[in-house]
Design a protein around this motif. Structure first.
Motif, PDB file in Angstrom:
ATOM      1  N   MET A  26       0.824  -1.190   0.000  1.00 54.65           N
ATOM      2  CA  MET A  26       0.000   0.000   0.000  1.00 54.65           C
ATOM      3  C   MET A  26       0.875   1.263   0.000  1.00 54.65           C
ATOM      4  N   LEU A  27       1.858   1.323   0.915  1.00 55.87           N
ATOM      5  CA  LEU A  27       2.738   2.494   0.963  1.00 55.87           C
ATOM      6  C   LEU A  27       3.614   2.587  -0.283  1.00 55.87           C
ATOM      7  N   GLU A  28       3.979   1.424  -0.820  1.00 61.47           N
ATOM      8  CA  GLU A  28       4.773   1.408  -2.046  1.00 61.47           C
ATOM      9  C   GLU A  28       3.981   2.032  -3.195  1.00 61.47           C
ATOM     10  N   ARG A  29       2.719   1.684  -3.305  1.00 59.72           N
ATOM     11  CA  ARG A  29       1.865   2.252  -4.357  1.00 59.72           C
ATOM     12  C   ARG A  29       1.667   3.747  -4.157  1.00 59.72           C
ATOM     13  N   LEU A  30       1.477   4.158  -2.906  1.00 60.91           N
ATOM     14  CA  LEU A  30       1.328   5.584  -2.617  1.00 60.91           C
ATOM     15  C   LEU A  30       2.597   6.338  -2.995  1.00 60.91           C
ATOM     16  N   GLY A  31       3.741   5.763  -2.669  1.00 61.46           N
ATOM     17  CA  GLY A  31       5.018   6.382  -3.030  1.00 61.46           C
ATOM     18  C   GLY A  31       5.189   6.480  -4.530  1.00 61.46           C
ATOM     19  N   ARG A  32       4.817   5.425  -5.249  1.00 66.68           N
ATOM     20  CA  ARG A  32       4.922   5.447  -6.716  1.00 66.68           C
ATOM     21  C   ARG A  32       3.967   6.480  -7.319  1.00 66.68           C
ATOM     22  N   ALA A  33       2.767   6.589  -6.746  1.00 71.12           N
ATOM     23  CA  ALA A  33       1.823   7.610  -7.219  1.00 71.12           C
ATOM     24  C   ALA A  33       2.395   9.005  -6.990  1.00 71.12           C
ATOM     25  N   CYS A  34       3.043   9.205  -5.849  1.00 70.43           N
ATOM     26  CA  CYS A  34       3.664  10.511  -5.556  1.00 70.43           C
ATOM     27  C   CYS A  34       4.799  10.812  -6.518  1.00 70.43           C
ATOM     28  N   VAL A  35       5.532   9.783  -6.939  1.00 74.79           N
ATOM     29  CA  VAL A  35       6.597   9.985  -7.920  1.00 74.79           C
ATOM     30  C   VAL A  35       5.996  10.535  -9.211  1.00 74.79           C
ATOM     31  N   LEU A  85      27.287   5.007 -10.478  1.00 75.65           N
ATOM     32  CA  LEU A  85      27.692   5.831  -9.339  1.00 75.65           C
ATOM     33  C   LEU A  85      27.437   7.311  -9.589  1.00 75.65           C
ATOM     34  N   TRP A  86      27.659   7.789 -10.806  1.00 76.80           N
ATOM     35  CA  TRP A  86      27.455   9.201 -11.102  1.00 76.80           C
ATOM     36  C   TRP A  86      25.995   9.595 -10.910  1.00 76.80           C
ATOM     37  N   LEU A  87      25.085   8.703 -11.274  1.00 78.84           N
ATOM     38  CA  LEU A  87      23.658   8.983 -11.130  1.00 78.84           C
ATOM     39  C   LEU A  87      23.259   9.022  -9.653  1.00 78.84           C
ATOM     40  N   THR A  88      23.797   8.104  -8.881  1.00 77.55           N
ATOM     41  CA  THR A  88      23.504   8.075  -7.447  1.00 77.55           C
ATOM     42  C   THR A  88      24.019   9.334  -6.755  1.00 77.55           C
ATOM     43  N   ARG A 118      15.431   6.586  -2.596  1.00 76.46           N
ATOM     44  CA  ARG A 118      15.532   5.241  -2.028  1.00 76.46           C
ATOM     45  C   ARG A 118      15.852   4.235  -3.115  1.00 76.46           C
ATOM     46  N   ASP A 119      15.161   4.356  -4.252  1.00 75.68           N
ATOM     47  CA  ASP A 119      15.433   3.446  -5.367  1.00 75.68           C
ATOM     48  C   ASP A 119      16.852   3.617  -5.897  1.00 75.68           C
ATOM     49  N   LEU A 138      -0.277  21.158  -1.146  1.00 75.98           N
ATOM     50  CA  LEU A 138      -0.262  19.696  -1.063  1.00 75.98           C
ATOM     51  C   LEU A 138       0.783  19.120  -2.019  1.00 75.98           C
ATOM     52  N   PHE A 139       0.769  19.572  -3.270  1.00 76.22           N
ATOM     53  CA  PHE A 139       1.731  19.054  -4.237  1.00 76.22           C
ATOM     54  C   PHE A 139       3.158  19.479  -3.910  1.00 76.22           C
ATOM     55  N   THR A 140       3.346  20.692  -3.432  1.00 78.35           N
ATOM     56  CA  THR A 140       4.693  21.185  -3.164  1.00 78.35           C
ATOM     57  C   THR A 140       5.285  20.609  -1.883  1.00 78.35           C
ATOM     58  N   PHE A 141       4.484  20.502  -0.830  1.00 79.40           N
ATOM     59  CA  PHE A 141       5.032  20.124   0.472  1.00 79.40           C
ATOM     60  C   PHE A 141       4.815  18.664   0.857  1.00 79.40           C
ATOM     61  N   VAL A 142       3.945  17.939   0.143  1.00 84.76           N
ATOM     62  CA  VAL A 142       3.698  16.538   0.492  1.00 84.76           C
ATOM     63  C   VAL A 142       4.035  15.614  -0.678  1.00 84.76           C
ATOM     64  N   VAL A 143       3.351  15.788  -1.793  1.00 87.12           N
ATOM     65  CA  VAL A 143       3.474  14.851  -2.904  1.00 87.12           C
ATOM     66  C   VAL A 143       4.885  14.842  -3.492  1.00 87.12           C
ATOM     67  N   THR A 144       5.427  15.988  -3.831  1.00 83.88           N
ATOM     68  CA  THR A 144       6.751  16.046  -4.455  1.00 83.88           C
ATOM     69  C   THR A 144       7.854  15.534  -3.518  1.00 83.88           C
ATOM     70  N   PRO A 145       7.895  15.941  -2.227  1.00 85.89           N
ATOM     71  CA  PRO A 145       8.939  15.378  -1.359  1.00 85.89           C
ATOM     72  C   PRO A 145       8.827  13.864  -1.182  1.00 85.89           C
ATOM     73  N   VAL A 146       7.615  13.332  -1.072  1.00 90.44           N
ATOM     74  CA  VAL A 146       7.460  11.880  -0.942  1.00 90.44           C
ATOM     75  C   VAL A 146       7.971  11.200  -2.209  1.00 90.44           C
ATOM     76  N   GLY A 147       7.635  11.758  -3.367  1.00 96.49           N
ATOM     77  CA  GLY A 147       8.131  11.195  -4.619  1.00 96.49           C
ATOM     78  C   GLY A 147       9.647  11.258  -4.724  1.00 96.49           C
ATOM     79  N   MET A 148      10.228  12.381  -4.295  1.00 97.50           N
ATOM     80  CA  MET A 148      11.686  12.508  -4.340  1.00 97.50           C
ATOM     81  C   MET A 148      12.354  11.511  -3.399  1.00 97.50           C
ATOM     82  N   LEU A 149      11.799  11.337  -2.221  1.00 98.39           N
ATOM     83  CA  LEU A 149      12.363  10.362  -1.281  1.00 98.39           C
ATOM     84  C   LEU A 149      12.270   8.943  -1.831  1.00 98.39           C
ATOM     85  N   MET A 150      11.168   8.641  -2.500  1.00 94.24           N
ATOM     86  CA  MET A 150      10.992   7.315  -3.096  1.00 94.24           C
ATOM     87  C   MET A 150      12.029   7.074  -4.190  1.00 94.24           C
ATOM     88  N   LEU A 151      12.241   8.080  -5.042  1.00 89.95           N
ATOM     89  CA  LEU A 151      13.251   7.935  -6.093  1.00 89.95           C
ATOM     90  C   LEU A 151      14.657   7.823  -5.513  1.00 89.95           C
TER      91      LEU A 151
END
Length: 162
Positions: free
Chosen positions: A1-10, A78-81, A69-70, A54-67
């Motif tokens: 469930m959280l994985e899907r939410l994170g992917r949606a935020c991405v 290494l350069w991309l990381t 993490r990946d 909502l998009f600036t302070f919740v959705v985008t940061p969650v998406g960035m954190l998910m990316l």
């Protein structure tokens, strides 16, 4: 469930960033009332501000954190990381410059010396081109330099293994 939410935020975060930057290029951040006049007919300014926040302070940061993490968990180059966090910081500062000018614009102003060296003829002000140039300078320093370090380390044998 959280994985899907994170992917949606991405996905939503990427669309939001593209939309904000696109409007910035087309109309300009200094004239937000001209971004989309028809939106005023569809929704009130309170709803519009809520969605923007909502998009600036919740959705985008969650998406960035998910990316991020990946990126750190997968065997990416290494350069991309190393460049990923700098890209996200630069883009997020650009979003904050529109949402909370006191914070975002103060962050972007720190890039003025870099812009002055790269574009000596450019006069920095409060127009869209100046803010995008500042974001580009931040990208150059926060993402470009770590990416070059990652490329050099990768060539020297420091590549990641799965």
């Amino acid at each position: 469930m959280l994985e899907r939410l994170g992917r949606a935020c991405v996905g939503l975060g990427i669309l939001w960033v593209l939309m904000v930057v696109g409007y910035w290029l087309l109309v300009g951040v200094e004239r937000p009332e001209e971004w989309a006049p028809y939106i005023d007919k569809i929704m009130t300014s309170d709803i519009r501000e809520f969605l923007y926040s909502l998009f600036t302070f919740v959705v985008t940061p969650v998406g960035m954190l998910m990316l991020l993490r990946d990126m750190f968990s997968d065997p990416d180059p290494l350069w991309l990381t190393l460049a990923g966090p700098g890209v996200f910081i630069s883009v997020y500062a650009l979003l904050l410059a529109a949402a909370v000018p006191d914070v975002g614009q103060a962050i972007l102003v720190m890039a003025d010396p870099i812009v002055a060296r790269v574009y000596p003829s450019m006069t920095l002000g409060n127009d869209s081109a100046s803010w995008l140039a500042r974001c580009g300078a931040m990208l150059l320093v926060l993402a470009g330099v770590p990416a070059v370090v990652g490329v050099v380390l990768g060539l020297l044998g420091g590549s990641r293994k799965s």
